[in-house]
Design an enzyme around this catalytic site. Structure first.
Site, PDB file in Angstrom:
ATOM      1  N   LYS A 163       0.808  -1.225   0.000  1.00 33.11           N
ATOM      2  CA  LYS A 163       0.000   0.000   0.000  1.00 33.11           C
ATOM      3  C   LYS A 163       0.840   1.275   0.000  1.00 33.11           C
ATOM      4  O   LYS A 163       0.411   2.309  -0.486  1.00 33.11           O
ATOM      5  CB  LYS A 163      -0.969  -0.011   1.180  1.00 33.11           C
ATOM      6  CG  LYS A 163      -2.089  -1.022   0.957  1.00 33.11           C
ATOM      7  CD  LYS A 163      -3.339  -0.645   1.698  1.00 33.11           C
ATOM      8  CE  LYS A 163      -4.492  -1.532   1.286  1.00 33.11           C
ATOM      9  NZ  LYS A 163      -4.312  -2.935   1.747  1.00 33.11           N
TER      10      LYS A 163
ATOM     11  N   GLU B 220      -9.497   6.846   3.617  1.00 36.77           N
ATOM     12  CA  GLU B 220     -10.386   5.889   4.271  1.00 36.77           C
ATOM     13  C   GLU B 220      -9.545   4.670   4.624  1.00 36.77           C
ATOM     14  O   GLU B 220      -8.518   4.410   3.997  1.00 36.77           O
ATOM     15  CB  GLU B 220     -11.496   5.471   3.300  1.00 36.77           C
ATOM     16  CG  GLU B 220     -11.097   4.386   2.277  1.00 36.77           C
ATOM     17  CD  GLU B 220     -10.066   4.829   1.243  1.00 36.77           C
ATOM     18  OE1 GLU B 220      -9.918   6.047   1.039  1.00 36.77           O
ATOM     19  OE2 GLU B 220      -9.388   3.954   0.660  1.00 36.77           O
TER      20      GLU B 220
ATOM     21  N   SER C 298       1.619  -9.776  -1.080  1.00 34.47           N
ATOM     22  CA  SER C 298       1.286  -8.356  -0.940  1.00 34.47           C
ATOM     23  C   SER C 298       1.651  -7.769   0.420  1.00 34.47           C
ATOM     24  O   SER C 298       1.838  -6.568   0.550  1.00 34.47           O
ATOM     25  CB  SER C 298      -0.209  -8.154  -1.203  1.00 34.47           C
ATOM     26  OG  SER C 298      -0.980  -9.005  -0.384  1.00 34.47           O
TER      27      SER C 298
END
Ligand SMILES: *Cc1c(COP(=O)(O)O)cnc(C)c1O
Length: 406
Positions: free
Chosen positions: A98, A120, A389
């Protein structure tokens, strides 16, 4: 100049943000100028060598890129078929992919002169990445988070606060990610002149799905080079888990024009028949095209169009819709989508931990579960590249209670 952001060369999205019939922009009128401003700023940034230079420098010296590719030798031997390679986004700063997107968007915010950032978050991973890059660049960060998620994800809430972000509890709806996105959008509408909306996955109105894909595509571009160096050829298959779809599209994008198969793995939760899952593509009775939060894609919905509640053991995959580019890649049969259940993901997490000494995030374990299913029946010279990930540290409590370890 860094060469991985080449939107001009991709065939999608079109000018209006459509990937075939998916994507687009379904927002209140007040946001249209802001989205247009973002499109213009983005094109300006990616044609500026100084932007690429700063992004590349921070990726190298702050995020820790390039992340390595690891050959999973013992896992591959145990499965007795295809060779499995792992792209190690778990080794990026903050422990997941991310940060790639958060860093790119924060640089864009600063360039646009916006000092206030809203984001968010569901599990808190995107909130942590946003708070991190905001601290790095001196931006004022506000993170919307459902109060149910705040209670479930205490360590990440504390991380965000330590990093100087304000965490704003959302009490509407189911008090989870979907509601947090609604509130972040509402804030953005109200404060649009001073505020940048740092969106966390390949979702939302145009240009977000494109921007997030481009910032995440560093994953695939690195991996493509690394696989050529390590094995002398490209992988046969790329596998990634799909929540909103950012890590998957970030891996797939660089192999778009190659003879490489793409497999996206959604959250099968308690199984498709249970109705308690987040597999938007698995059950045509409830996973149908629709509009959610600014974009047209596949959405889990009742026959009357009510958004359904989802379930997954991994918070990062637990969302009723999926990035529009995935809906498109599926439609044109460029990518294939399947799912792994909670149980299969938990098993995959344990297998990888014991064979390779890597504890993956529960999200990543979904992709891995598919590789573990497929590998044994594939020839030994088949190469599968799985995107890891994120790392599993954030999931230890969930895993412990699921396995009843104390
Ligand atoms: C958030 C998250 C995901 C899911 O998001 P995508 O946008 O689908 O990539 C997957 N893995 C990890 C580790 C995450 O934190």
């Amino acid at each position: 100049m860094d060469q991985y952001i080449k939107t001009g060369l991709a065939d999608v999205p079109d000018e209006r943000g459509y990937f075939g019939e998916f994507g687009g922009r379904f927002v209140p009128e007040t946001l249209v100028p802001a989205l247009d401003e973002l499109v213009a700023a983005y094109h300006d940034a990616i044609s500026d060598p100084a932007f690429h230079a700063e992004l590349a420098e921070l990726q190298r010296t702050y995020v820790g890129r390039p992340t390595p590719v690891t050959y999973a030798r013992r896992l591959s031997e145990q499965l007795g078929g295809a060779q499995i390679y792992l792209k190690r986004e778990d080794l990026a700063h903050t422990g997941a992919h991310k940060i790639n997107n958060a860093l790119g968007q924060a640089l864009l915010a600063r360039r646009m002169g916006k000092k206030r950032v809203v984001a968010e978050t569901g599990a808190g991973q995107h909130g942590v990445a946003s708070a991190t890059v905001s601290a790095l660049l001196g931006l004022d960060c506000h993170v919307y988070m459902g109060s149910v998620d705040i209670a479930r994800q205490e360590p990440n809430v504390f991380r965000m606060k330590l990093l100087g972000a304000e965490v704003i509890p959302v009490e509407s709806g189911t008090k989870t990610l979907k509601d947090a996105i609604n509130e972040a959008l509402r804030d953005w509408v109200t404060n649009v002149r001073t505020t940048f909306y740092l969106l966390g996955s390949a979702l939302g109105p145009h240009p977000y799905p494109m921007i997030v894909r481009d910032f995440q595509s560093v994953i695939g571009h690195e991996a493509r080079t690394q696989m050529l160096e390590m094995t002398g050829r490209l992988p046969d298959v790329c596998i990634a888990c799909v929540g909103g779809g950012s890590n998957a599209i970030g891996l797939f994008h660089a192999f778009r024009d190659d003879d490489v198969e793409f497999i996206g793995v959604e959250a099968g939760g308690y199984g498709i028949a249970s109705g308690q899952h987040a597999a938007r593509f698995a059950d045509p009775a409830i996973g149908r095209p629709g509009v959610l939060q600014g974009t047209r894609s596949y959405v889990l919905q009742s026959p009357h169009g009510q958004i359904l509640n989802t379930h997954s053991i991994s918070a990062g995959l637990d969302y009723a819709s999926v990035g529009p580019e995935h809906a498109y890649l599926r439609e044109i049969e460029r990518a294939f989508y399947t799912y792994a259940t909670d149980e299969e993901a938990l098993a995959a997490l344990q297998i990888l931990s014991r064979t390779e000494g890597i504890i993956p995030a529960l999200e990543s374990a979904h992709g891995l579960a598919e590789a573990i299913k497929r590998a044994p029946s594939m020839p030994r010279d088949t190469i599968m590249l799985v995107n890891l990930s994120g790392r599993g540290d954030k999931d230890l409590n969930t895993v412990m209670s699921a396995l009843e370890i104390d």
